[in-house]
Design a protein around this motif. Structure first.
Motif, PDB file in Angstrom:
ATOM      1  N   CYS A  36      40.235  77.727  46.301  1.00 39.73           N
ATOM      2  CA  CYS A  36      40.848  76.472  45.860  1.00 39.73           C
ATOM      3  C   CYS A  36      40.823  76.367  44.332  1.00 39.73           C
ATOM      4  CB  CYS A  36      40.082  75.298  46.487  1.00 39.73           C
ATOM      5  SG  CYS A  36      40.577  73.683  45.908  1.00 39.73           S
ATOM      6  N   CYS A  37      39.802  76.943  43.721  1.00 36.96           N
ATOM      7  CA  CYS A  37      39.600  76.821  42.276  1.00 36.96           C
ATOM      8  C   CYS A  37      40.288  77.924  41.469  1.00 36.96           C
ATOM      9  CB  CYS A  37      38.103  76.815  41.972  1.00 36.96           C
ATOM     10  SG  CYS A  37      37.229  75.446  42.750  1.00 36.96           S
ATOM     11  N   ARG A  38      40.581  79.027  42.088  1.00 34.13           N
ATOM     12  CA  ARG A  38      41.195  80.150  41.356  1.00 34.13           C
ATOM     13  C   ARG A  38      42.539  79.812  40.724  1.00 34.13           C
ATOM     14  NH1 ARG A  38      39.140  83.938  45.779  1.00 34.13           N
ATOM     15  NH2 ARG A  38      37.259  84.804  44.833  1.00 34.13           N
ATOM     16  N   PRO A  39      43.462  79.188  41.463  1.00 41.59           N
ATOM     17  CA  PRO A  39      44.768  78.900  40.846  1.00 41.59           C
ATOM     18  C   PRO A  39      44.670  77.970  39.640  1.00 41.59           C
ATOM     19  CG  PRO A  39      44.907  78.708  43.234  1.00 41.59           C
ATOM     20  CD  PRO A  39      43.460  78.860  42.887  1.00 41.59           C
ATOM     21  N   ILE A  40      43.829  76.958  39.694  1.00 42.19           N
ATOM     22  CA  ILE A  40      43.701  76.032  38.568  1.00 42.19           C
ATOM     23  C   ILE A  40      43.049  76.740  37.390  1.00 42.19           C
ATOM     24  CG2 ILE A  40      41.497  74.959  39.233  1.00 42.19           C
ATOM     25  CD1 ILE A  40      44.463  73.016  37.860  1.00 42.19           C
ATOM     26  N   ALA A  41      42.076  77.593  37.654  1.00 39.27           N
ATOM     27  CA  ALA A  41      41.432  78.351  36.575  1.00 39.27           C
ATOM     28  C   ALA A  41      42.431  79.273  35.899  1.00 39.27           C
ATOM     29  CB  ALA A  41      40.249  79.150  37.126  1.00 39.27           C
ATOM     30  N   THR A  42      43.231  79.954  36.682  1.00 39.38           N
ATOM     31  CA  THR A  42      44.244  80.857  36.131  1.00 39.38           C
ATOM     32  C   THR A  42      45.249  80.081  35.288  1.00 39.38           C
ATOM     33  OG1 THR A  42      43.992  82.367  37.998  1.00 39.38           O
ATOM     34  CG2 THR A  42      46.038  82.526  36.744  1.00 39.38           C
ATOM     35  N   ARG A  43      45.693  78.959  35.799  1.00 47.26           N
ATOM     36  CA  ARG A  43      46.666  78.142  35.064  1.00 47.26           C
ATOM     37  C   ARG A  43      46.088  77.633  33.743  1.00 47.26           C
ATOM     38  NH1 ARG A  43      49.517  72.613  37.123  1.00 47.26           N
ATOM     39  NH2 ARG A  43      50.954  72.402  35.376  1.00 47.26           N
ATOM     40  N   LEU A  44      44.847  77.167  33.776  1.00 55.85           N
ATOM     41  CA  LEU A  44      44.209  76.665  32.554  1.00 55.85           C
ATOM     42  C   LEU A  44      44.071  77.776  31.511  1.00 55.85           C
ATOM     43  CD1 LEU A  44      41.451  74.462  34.201  1.00 55.85           C
ATOM     44  CD2 LEU A  44      43.500  73.639  33.011  1.00 55.85           C
ATOM     45  N   LEU A  45      43.696  78.957  31.940  1.00 53.19           N
ATOM     46  CA  LEU A  45      43.556  80.068  30.997  1.00 53.19           C
ATOM     47  C   LEU A  45      44.909  80.516  30.462  1.00 53.19           C
ATOM     48  CD1 LEU A  45      40.698  82.204  32.569  1.00 53.19           C
ATOM     49  CD2 LEU A  45      40.608  80.785  30.507  1.00 53.19           C
ATOM     50  N   GLN A  46      45.941  80.449  31.274  1.00 57.64           N
ATOM     51  CA  GLN A  46      47.283  80.779  30.782  1.00 57.64           C
ATOM     52  C   GLN A  46      47.691  79.828  29.671  1.00 57.64           C
ATOM     53  OE1 GLN A  46      49.505  80.613  34.458  1.00 57.64           O
ATOM     54  NE2 GLN A  46      49.306  82.814  34.824  1.00 57.64           N
ATOM     55  N   VAL A  47      47.422  78.555  29.844  1.00 55.68           N
ATOM     56  CA  VAL A  47      47.739  77.560  28.816  1.00 55.68           C
ATOM     57  C   VAL A  47      46.915  77.834  27.559  1.00 55.68           C
ATOM     58  CG1 VAL A  47      47.563  75.100  28.224  1.00 55.68           C
ATOM     59  CG2 VAL A  47      48.492  75.800  30.437  1.00 55.68           C
ATOM     60  N   LYS A  48      45.649  78.143  27.747  1.00 55.24           N
ATOM     61  CA  LYS A  48      44.770  78.443  26.605  1.00 55.24           C
ATOM     62  C   LYS A  48      45.295  79.648  25.831  1.00 55.24           C
ATOM     63  CE  LYS A  48      40.158  80.245  25.666  1.00 55.24           C
ATOM     64  NZ  LYS A  48      38.850  80.587  26.257  1.00 55.24           N
ATOM     65  N   HIS A  49      45.627  80.715  26.526  1.00 51.15           N
ATOM     66  CA  HIS A  49      46.076  81.925  25.857  1.00 51.15           C
ATOM     67  C   HIS A  49      47.450  81.755  25.224  1.00 51.15           C
ATOM     68  CE1 HIS A  49      42.546  84.028  27.039  1.00 51.15           C
ATOM     69  NE2 HIS A  49      42.784  83.887  28.314  1.00 51.15           N
ATOM     70  N   HIS A  50      48.303  80.981  25.851  1.00 51.54           N
ATOM     71  CA  HIS A  50      49.616  80.689  25.274  1.00 51.54           C
ATOM     72  C   HIS A  50      49.449  79.880  23.983  1.00 51.54           C
ATOM     73  CE1 HIS A  50      53.862  79.840  24.936  1.00 51.54           C
ATOM     74  NE2 HIS A  50      53.581  78.560  24.809  1.00 51.54           N
ATOM     75  N   SER A  51      48.525  78.960  23.987  1.00 52.97           N
ATOM     76  CA  SER A  51      48.249  78.146  22.804  1.00 52.97           C
ATOM     77  C   SER A  51      47.725  79.013  21.661  1.00 52.97           C
ATOM     78  CB  SER A  51      47.221  77.058  23.143  1.00 52.97           C
ATOM     79  OG  SER A  51      46.868  76.345  21.991  1.00 52.97           O
ATOM     80  N   ALA A  52      46.891  79.991  21.985  1.00 50.60           N
ATOM     81  CA  ALA A  52      46.328  80.884  20.978  1.00 50.60           C
ATOM     82  C   ALA A  52      47.425  81.735  20.340  1.00 50.60           C
ATOM     83  CB  ALA A  52      45.253  81.776  21.575  1.00 50.60           C
ATOM     84  N   CYS A  53      48.447  82.064  21.104  1.00 50.39           N
ATOM     85  CA  CYS A  53      49.555  82.870  20.588  1.00 50.39           C
ATOM     86  C   CYS A  53      50.416  82.080  19.599  1.00 50.39           C
ATOM     87  CB  CYS A  53      50.447  83.364  21.732  1.00 50.39           C
ATOM     88  SG  CYS A  53      49.624  84.560  22.790  1.00 50.39           S
ATOM     89  N   ASP A  54      50.373  80.765  19.691  1.00 46.76           N
ATOM     90  CA  ASP A  54      51.161  79.921  18.807  1.00 46.76           C
ATOM     91  C   ASP A  54      50.566  79.800  17.412  1.00 46.76           C
ATOM     92  OD1 ASP A  54      52.920  79.486  20.857  1.00 46.76           O
ATOM     93  OD2 ASP A  54      52.129  77.506  21.395  1.00 46.76           O
TER      94      ASP A  54
END
Length: 87
Positions: A68-86
């Motif tokens: 149940c927690c894996r998809p939300i964790a993956t999504r949060l990290l994707q947002v974090k890494h996308h933000s770092a690329c900016d």
């Protein structure tokens, strides 16, 4: 600092939509804050999922599956890494 604030707002929005115990979205302010802190500390989705699981289980004294927690964790990290690329 501004990028971190924007990232935290976006992460908070995602977490407010997530309702793992079906109590109504927006009911998890404390847990969301703890999960956002964990996102800044961790870069591994599996570790983040486990930490989110601990946070929510502790607050609600109820069990969540790691699945149940894996998809939300993956999504949060994707947002974090996308933000770092900016940067």
């Amino acid at each position: 600092m501004e990028k971190t604030v924007k990232l935290n707002i976006e992460l908070g929005h995602i977490l407010r939509e997530w309702d793992p115990f079906a109590v109504g979205s927006g009911f998890y302010d404390t847990e969301s804050a703890d999960a956002i802190y964990a996102v800044h500390q961790l870069d591994d989705a599996e570790q983040l999922a486990a930490r989110i699981k601990e946070i929510y289980e502790f607050s609600f004294d109820d069990k969540l599956s790691l699945e149940c927690c894996r998809p939300i964790a993956t999504r949060l990290l994707q947002v974090k890494h996308h933000s770092a690329c900016d940067l």
